[in-house]
Motif scaffolding. Structure first.
Motif, PDB file in Angstrom:
ATOM      1  N   PHE A   1      37.518 -13.033   7.963  1.00 44.72           N
ATOM      2  CA  PHE A   1      38.029 -12.866   6.596  1.00 44.72           C
ATOM      3  C   PHE A   1      37.030 -13.425   5.584  1.00 44.72           C
ATOM      4  CE2 PHE A   1      40.122 -15.831   3.544  1.00 44.72           C
ATOM      5  CZ  PHE A   1      40.589 -14.923   2.611  1.00 44.72           C
ATOM      6  N   ILE A   2      36.406 -14.539   5.931  1.00 46.65           N
ATOM      7  CA  ILE A   2      35.565 -15.233   4.964  1.00 46.65           C
ATOM      8  C   ILE A   2      34.133 -14.695   4.931  1.00 46.65           C
ATOM      9  CG2 ILE A   2      34.561 -17.246   6.203  1.00 46.65           C
ATOM     10  CD1 ILE A   2      36.835 -17.445   3.137  1.00 46.65           C
ATOM     11  N   VAL A   3      33.662 -14.024   6.005  1.00 49.19           N
ATOM     12  CA  VAL A   3      32.271 -13.540   5.970  1.00 49.19           C
ATOM     13  C   VAL A   3      32.141 -12.020   5.873  1.00 49.19           C
ATOM     14  CG1 VAL A   3      31.388 -15.536   7.268  1.00 49.19           C
ATOM     15  CG2 VAL A   3      31.994 -13.419   8.489  1.00 49.19           C
ATOM     16  N   PHE A   4      33.211 -11.285   6.174  1.00 48.57           N
ATOM     17  CA  PHE A   4      33.098  -9.823   6.257  1.00 48.57           C
ATOM     18  C   PHE A   4      32.464  -9.197   5.014  1.00 48.57           C
ATOM     19  CE2 PHE A   4      35.340  -5.637   5.634  1.00 48.57           C
ATOM     20  CZ  PHE A   4      34.530  -4.930   6.497  1.00 48.57           C
ATOM     21  N   ILE A   5      33.003  -9.503   3.831  1.00 49.97           N
ATOM     22  CA  ILE A   5      32.457  -8.883   2.619  1.00 49.97           C
ATOM     23  C   ILE A   5      31.220  -9.636   2.088  1.00 49.97           C
ATOM     24  CG2 ILE A   5      32.959  -8.263   0.222  1.00 49.97           C
ATOM     25  CD1 ILE A   5      35.770  -7.476   1.207  1.00 49.97           C
ATOM     26  N   PRO A   6      31.304 -10.977   1.911  1.00 52.48           N
ATOM     27  CA  PRO A   6      30.132 -11.663   1.331  1.00 52.48           C
ATOM     28  C   PRO A   6      28.902 -11.643   2.240  1.00 52.48           C
ATOM     29  CG  PRO A   6      32.034 -13.135   1.430  1.00 52.48           C
ATOM     30  CD  PRO A   6      32.432 -11.896   2.141  1.00 52.48           C
ATOM     31  N   VAL A   7      29.057 -11.534   3.552  1.00 52.65           N
ATOM     32  CA  VAL A   7      27.878 -11.509   4.415  1.00 52.65           C
ATOM     33  C   VAL A   7      27.588 -10.094   4.915  1.00 52.65           C
ATOM     34  CG1 VAL A   7      26.816 -12.376   6.527  1.00 52.65           C
ATOM     35  CG2 VAL A   7      28.214 -13.901   5.116  1.00 52.65           C
ATOM     36  N   TYR A   8      28.500  -9.520   5.691  1.00 49.40           N
ATOM     37  CA  TYR A   8      28.217  -8.223   6.312  1.00 49.40           C
ATOM     38  C   TYR A   8      28.047  -7.110   5.273  1.00 49.40           C
ATOM     39  CZ  TYR A   8      28.989 -10.150  10.933  1.00 49.40           C
ATOM     40  OH  TYR A   8      28.868 -10.884  12.070  1.00 49.40           O
ATOM     41  N   LEU A   9      29.047  -6.961   4.389  1.00 46.28           N
ATOM     42  CA  LEU A   9      28.922  -5.864   3.419  1.00 46.28           C
ATOM     43  C   LEU A   9      27.793  -6.123   2.434  1.00 46.28           C
ATOM     44  CD1 LEU A   9      32.436  -4.476   2.501  1.00 46.28           C
ATOM     45  CD2 LEU A   9      30.753  -3.670   4.135  1.00 46.28           C
ATOM     46  N   PHE A  10      27.589  -7.389   2.095  1.00 47.36           N
ATOM     47  CA  PHE A  10      26.498  -7.733   1.176  1.00 47.36           C
ATOM     48  C   PHE A  10      25.177  -7.184   1.714  1.00 47.36           C
ATOM     49  CE2 PHE A  10      23.066 -10.503  -0.275  1.00 47.36           C
ATOM     50  CZ  PHE A  10      23.280 -10.522  -1.637  1.00 47.36           C
ATOM     51  N   LEU A  11      24.984  -7.358   3.029  1.00 47.09           N
ATOM     52  CA  LEU A  11      23.728  -6.896   3.626  1.00 47.09           C
ATOM     53  C   LEU A  11      23.743  -5.402   3.924  1.00 47.09           C
ATOM     54  CD1 LEU A  11      23.241  -9.901   6.064  1.00 47.09           C
ATOM     55  CD2 LEU A  11      22.050  -9.509   3.910  1.00 47.09           C
ATOM     56  N   LEU A  12      24.930  -4.851   4.208  1.00 47.35           N
ATOM     57  CA  LEU A  12      25.002  -3.448   4.627  1.00 47.35           C
ATOM     58  C   LEU A  12      24.992  -2.452   3.465  1.00 47.35           C
ATOM     59  CD1 LEU A  12      27.445  -3.362   7.653  1.00 47.35           C
ATOM     60  CD2 LEU A  12      25.091  -2.531   7.591  1.00 47.35           C
ATOM     61  N   ILE A  13      25.550  -2.844   2.317  1.00 44.36           N
ATOM     62  CA  ILE A  13      25.633  -1.893   1.189  1.00 44.36           C
ATOM     63  C   ILE A  13      24.244  -1.385   0.790  1.00 44.36           C
ATOM     64  CG2 ILE A  13      26.192  -1.668  -1.275  1.00 44.36           C
ATOM     65  CD1 ILE A  13      28.701  -3.325  -0.725  1.00 44.36           C
ATOM     66  N   PRO A  14      23.249  -2.264   0.570  1.00 43.10           N
ATOM     67  CA  PRO A  14      21.920  -1.742   0.227  1.00 43.10           C
ATOM     68  C   PRO A  14      21.339  -0.853   1.323  1.00 43.10           C
ATOM     69  CG  PRO A  14      21.890  -4.150   0.397  1.00 43.10           C
ATOM     70  CD  PRO A  14      23.309  -3.736   0.496  1.00 43.10           C
ATOM     71  N   PHE A  15      21.605  -1.209   2.597  1.00 41.58           N
ATOM     72  CA  PHE A  15      21.088  -0.382   3.692  1.00 41.58           C
ATOM     73  C   PHE A  15      21.728   1.011   3.648  1.00 41.58           C
ATOM     74  CE2 PHE A  15      21.409   1.102   8.139  1.00 41.58           C
ATOM     75  CZ  PHE A  15      20.060   1.319   8.358  1.00 41.58           C
ATOM     76  N   GLY A  16      23.048   1.035   3.475  1.00 43.35           N
ATOM     77  CA  GLY A  16      23.750   2.319   3.390  1.00 43.35           C
ATOM     78  C   GLY A  16      23.220   3.163   2.242  1.00 43.35           C
ATOM     79  N   LEU A  17      22.959   2.508   1.100  1.00 44.69           N
ATOM     80  CA  LEU A  17      22.465   3.230  -0.073  1.00 44.69           C
ATOM     81  C   LEU A  17      21.069   3.782   0.154  1.00 44.69           C
ATOM     82  CD1 LEU A  17      23.686   1.124  -3.120  1.00 44.69           C
ATOM     83  CD2 LEU A  17      24.228   3.500  -2.612  1.00 44.69           C
ATOM     84  N   LEU A  18      20.207   3.012   0.812  1.00 43.76           N
ATOM     85  CA  LEU A  18      18.842   3.515   0.992  1.00 43.76           C
ATOM     86  C   LEU A  18      18.814   4.672   1.988  1.00 43.76           C
ATOM     87  CD1 LEU A  18      17.046   2.526   3.753  1.00 43.76           C
ATOM     88  CD2 LEU A  18      17.458   0.311   2.715  1.00 43.76           C
ATOM     89  N   MET A  19      19.793   4.673   2.905  1.00 46.12           N
ATOM     90  CA  MET A  19      19.872   5.795   3.836  1.00 46.12           C
ATOM     91  C   MET A  19      20.221   7.094   3.108  1.00 46.12           C
ATOM     92  SD  MET A  19      18.988   4.749   6.747  1.00 46.12           S
ATOM     93  CE  MET A  19      19.498   5.965   7.951  1.00 46.12           C
TER      94      MET A  19
END
Lengths: 220, 318
Positions: B124-142
């Motif tokens: 609950f505490i890391v899903f958005i601030p850690v995982y999504l934080f790092l994944l959103i830019p990756f998803g966008l560059l794809m």
């Protein structure tokens, strides 16, 4: 129309269209009370997405749906047996032939007949879905149609945001809010040019009031 | 300490009493509005009536969800986050190429509340601030579009953080061990937080109307004055201390801290959403709640108070 013929349309809207429109999308509706509940009337809307027709029809209660008739491109909506059945029976379109292979008079007659029956035509005076939510030049057919039956009111409706939820060529619906702004009814008891100008001006000012409007951009 | 009704198992007498107090306040508001009718203009009266009616609906929906139980409450907060996220995406100038990523980001809503529901605090505490934080830019560059990349990354991260991550903290209050808080239970914590946050908005407004003249940030919000801010925060701090022993495991002096935190954070949240709207040149974020505007207009302060109050509570008590 007999009740049994209305039933599939009502079920289609109750089970599929209304849930998609009201649960997936969010609508900011301005002046819903201006929506005519019976004809003869023409809803003149700008066109950005396949969702436009469904959203406008979803604003109507199930019991009034049978009176709303979208005028839609025959080459697209009647392209195969499935879409033909869906368009004619579940949505109730009046097919409009854009390539001019079918007699124009015949389309015109169907629309006129609908107005005479007190139905509400749904028309996109831009002709087709525009690019990038820009208002395209309006076509004059709507004026002649409105004049053909005395007392027809033309209600301008501006929609914005549905082009993002389902753009031209897109195949999946992404949840976004959309604006549906309904303007004051216009009368066609006047010359063509001023009528078209009124319609254009009304659509533009309604578009400007939309929350999801296109000029909501970052300042550079 | 349940009161014996099977469908209200999570409510303590204090919580039920707090709900009744809120309903009583709404009754007073409605009666006052009727009495004011002759003294207000037609437009002013209509707006006031609309606002109060909307309060009835909002309180009705929230209380019903809380009373039915934790599952219903979770579903309610999931829907709330979904609508708020959709509203945020709808006012942002998103790029058409990003539609696929945005569709994927909506999945964050049920997932985040799934972690809440199973009580998996770590995720609950890391899903958005850690995982999504790092994944959103990756998803966008794809997706292959570089123009506006940084703005897109920043605004989508911010939208998910505020509407999903922050608001899910309200729901996680219901998952905290109930035996630690015999006075109010999980629902008591939610009511304490939500009531104080909304109360703070009103208190700042009233203090500002009565005594305010020096504006804090006129370019963002001309209605925010120093008197409104200080008076509002002081009132909320006081009420925070008064209500804490009644609804939360906090003693009154820690309640002072919680109230102060809610007062300050509420002010900042309110101003922040105002700045967003200023930037986009819109007045309301949608038309969903008659008289109030959109969901974001209503939960702007809660997006800031919820995580701060939650972590204050966890640090001091749990």
């Amino acid at each position: 129309m007999p009740l049994i013929k209305r039933l599939p349309k009502q079920l289609f809207f109750l089970l599929i269209v209304k849930p998609v429109v009201y649960l997936l999308l969010g609508l900011n509706i301005y002046n819903k009370q201006r929506l005519p509940s019976h004809g003869p009337a023409i809803l003149a809307a700008n066109h950005n997405s396949h969702l436009d027709t469904l959203v406008l029809m979803a604003l109507y209660p199930l019991g009034e749906l049978h009176r709303v008739r979208p005028v839609a491109a025959a080459d697209y909506f009647l392209r195969n047996r499935f879409t033909t059945w869906l368009s004619l029976n579940l949505i109730g379109i009046i097919p409009l032939d854009r390539q001019g292979q079918v007699d124009k008079e015949q389309v015109f007659e169907q629309c006129q007949q609908a107005l005479a029956d007190g139905q509400i035509l749904l028309l996109f005076p831009e002709g087709s879905r525009g690019e990038a939510e820009e208002l395209q030049p309006l076509r004059k057919g709507i004026y002649h149609l409105a004049r053909s039956h005395a007392g027809t009111q033309v209600v301008p409706i501006a929609m914005h945001g549905l082009g993002r939820a389902l753009p031209k060529g897109g195949s999946m619906i992404v949840p976004f809010n959309a604006d549906v702004a309904i303007g004051e009814a216009l009368s066609a008891e006047q010359e063509c040019a001023p009528f078209m100008e009124q319609l254009q001006a009304s659509l533009e000012s309604l578009l400007a009031a939309c929350i999801t409007r296109r000029d909501a951009r970052w300042e550079d | 300490m349940d009161i014996g009704l099977p469908f209200m198992l999570d409510l303590t007498p204090n919580t039920l009493c707090a709900m009744l107090v809120v309903v009583a306040m709404l009754v007073i508001a409605s009666v006052t509005q009727l009495l004011l009718r002759s003294r207000l203009s037609d437009d002013g009266y209509l707006e006031l009536k609309q606002r109060i009616n909307s309060w009835w609906v909002m309180v009705g929906v929230v209380f019903t969800a809380l009373m039915i139980g934790p599952t219903a409450s979770l579903i309610f907060f999931t829907i709330l986050s979904f609508i708020a996220l959709r509203e945020f995406f709808s006012i942002l100038p998103v790029r058409v190429t990003d539609r696929r990523l945005i569709l994927a980001l909506y999945l964050a809503v049920p997932l985040q509340y799934y972690w809440v529901g199973m009580g998996w605090y770590g995720m609950f505490i890391v899903f958005i601030p850690v995982y999504l934080f790092l994944l959103i830019p990756f998803g966008l560059l794809m997706l292959g579009e570089t123009k506006g990349f940084i703005r897109a990354v920043g605004s989508y991260q911010w939208a998910t953080m505020t509407t999903v991550f922050a608001i899910s903290h309200v729901a996680y209050l219901l998952m905290l061990p109930a035996e630690e808080n015999p006075a109010g239970g999980g629902v008591g914590l939610v009511i304490y937080l939500v009531f104080l946050t909304q109360f703070n908005d009103v208190a700042q407004y009233i203090w500002g109307k009565k005594f305010g003249n020096r504006k804090i940030v006129p370019a963002i919000s001309p209605n925010k004055t120093w008197a409104g801010f200080l008076g509002g925060v002081a009132t909320t701090t006081l009420f925070g201390a008064l209500l804490a022993p009644w609804l939360t495991p906090l003693p009154w002096w820690l309640g002072l801290g919680a109230g102060l935190l809610i007062g300050l954070a509420g002010f900042i949240g309110d101003l922040t959403v105002s700045a967003v709207k200023r930037d986009l040149r819109i007045k309301d974020t949608s038309q969903l709640i008659p008289g109030h505007g959109g969901i974001l207009d209503r939960i702007d302060s809660l997006m800031y108070t919820a995580p701060l109050f939650f972590h204050f509570l966890v640090y001091t008590t749990y």
